[in-house]
Design an enzyme around this catalytic site. Structure first.
Site, mmCIF file in Angstrom:
data_model
loop_
_atom_site.group_PDB
_atom_site.id
_atom_site.type_symbol
_atom_site.label_atom_id
_atom_site.label_comp_id
_atom_site.label_asym_id
_atom_site.label_seq_id
_atom_site.Cartn_x
_atom_site.Cartn_y
_atom_site.Cartn_z
ATOM 1 C CG ASP A 196 -13.049 -6.089 3.794
ATOM 2 O OD1 ASP A 196 -13.098 -5.480 4.881
ATOM 3 O OD2 ASP A 196 -12.897 -5.518 2.707
ATOM 4 C CE LYS A 233 1.549 -18.440 -0.227
ATOM 5 N NZ LYS A 233 0.815 -19.708 0.033
ATOM 6 C CG ASP A 266 -7.879 -4.165 2.803
ATOM 7 O OD1 ASP A 266 -9.033 -4.172 3.280
ATOM 8 O OD2 ASP A 266 -7.551 -3.427 1.866
ATOM 9 C CG ASP A 317 -2.300 -20.308 1.138
ATOM 10 O OD1 ASP A 317 -1.735 -20.132 2.236
ATOM 11 O OD2 ASP A 317 -1.805 -21.005 0.233
ATOM 12 C CE1 TYR A 361 -2.973 -3.081 0.451
ATOM 13 C CE2 TYR A 361 -4.375 -1.540 1.613
ATOM 14 C CZ TYR A 361 -4.191 -2.756 1.000
ATOM 15 O OH TYR A 361 -5.235 -3.634 0.919
#
Length: 352
Positions: free
Chosen positions: A246, A186, A242, A218, A136
């Site tokens: 959600d 990850k 993020d 994942d 970001y």
């Protein structure tokens, strides 16, 4: 207690009005609210999504209550002028590096979850998301490959100190809950994640009372729908946080129920300076219809009272009033009900 009110765009103005009504109904001594423009409305009025005067207001406040930003009319603007840059800019300029997003199922709303009721009923977790690093805020751009194709690129990076400070925040949060922390990364693919995991393990030595585990992102996404009750506190980077937060919103039934706090290291006379906002967006498709659920914004106001002003009793009162309204069937369209934005606000104020 100085609070900057930045309602923003779309349904932001509608849900913010109800949160302000709830705050005012408490009649807190010394509470001062002042408003500023952010997002698309700020661009239209001032030529920038985060005008200098709004940033000055933010710096002068003890806390910020934020609505939502975003407007399709701004989609073709240069990236630095798009509405979303308002919240990113506030996080960066004010050093707000830790995002706290609690998720739990209100009794009686198990059937609203996308999961089986018996699975949803067990959800009670907190996602701690790092806010100032990752792709970001990394360098990015467009370039041309040797073959003449357009290629977009974004740099993901974290420094050791950035990981260390968010890890401390997460471990302290776990100490105040059930004592379990899951770090999501990850590391099997990304060097950024390998550093993340190494530093989190180092910090863990300072918190022997917290049980630390690790999970690839994942797998974490899969486990969040398979067995969300296994999680207590989850700490992860900006991008992964993020997405997972959600996802958690649909596990509990609606994105209109989830509040968040963005905190830094700055202290005020009352507590920790922070920015508080619902995790939903500006929802331009329903803006102006009076049907948006304001509960997430109201609950964000409760988080503000708790973290920035040390008013635990008032925060708990708001949360109890929201829970009672839900239990009494005062539900918006997002939860299969018919209550309007104002009717939901009325119900929470009445129960207060």
């Amino acid at each position: 207690m100085k609070v900057a009110i930045f309602a923003g765009d779309g349904i932001g103005t509608e849900v913010m009005a109800e949160a302000v009504r709830v705050l005012e109904s408490l009649r807190l001594p010394g509470l001062t609210l002042f408003e500023g423009d952010v997002g698309a409305i700020a661009y239209q009025r001032h030529g920038h999504p985060l005008p200098a005067e709004t940033l000055d207001m933010a710096r002068a406040a003890d806390a910020i209550l934020f609505g939502a930003v975003g407007d399709p009319s701004c989609d073709n603007l240069d990236r630095h002028l798009r509405p979303e840059q308002a919240v990113l800019g506030l996080r960066s300029e004010l050093g707000l590096f830790a995002n706290l997003r609690p998720a739990n199922v209100f009794p009686g709303l198990e059937d609203a979850s996308a999961l089986k009721p018996e699975v949803a009923r067990a959800i009670d977790l907190l996602i701690v998301r790092e806010l100032n690093g990752d792709v970001y805020f990394g360098d990015k751009g467009m370039r041309e490959t040797p073959g003449g194709e357009r290629e977009g690129w974004d740099m993901m990076s974290y420094s050791e100190s950035e990981v260390r400070r968010i890890a401390h925040t997460a471990f302290r949060a776990a100490q105040g809950r059930k004592g379990r922390l899951c770090s999501v990364d990850k590391a099997n693919v990304l060097e950024t994640s390998q550093l993340w995991r190494d530093v989190v393990c180092e910090v863990a030595g300072e918190y022997p009372d917290v049980e630390l585990s690790h999970m690839y992102v994942d797998n974490a996404a899969m486990q969040l729908v398979r067995n969300p009750g296994q999680f207590d506190v989850v700490v992860t980077g900006n991008l992964f946080g993020d997405i997972l937060s959600d996802q958690a919103s649909m596990c509990v039934g609606s994105i209109g129920l989830l509040a968040s706090a963005s905190l830094g290291e700055r202290m005020t006379a009352h507590g920790t300076f922070g920015l508080y906002e619902p995790i939903h967006g500006s929802a331009p498709d329903i803006a102006g219809q009076g049907i948006a659920n304001p509960m997430a914004t109201i609950l964000s106001a409760a988080m503000m009272l708790r973290h920035s002003f040390g008013r635990e009793e008032d925060a708990a009162r708001i949360e109890a009033a929201v829970a009672k309204a839900v239990a009494d069937g005062v539900l918006g369209a997002d939860l299969g009900g018919t209550a309007s934005t104002k009717e939901i606000g009325d119900a929470v104020v009445e129960r207060l």
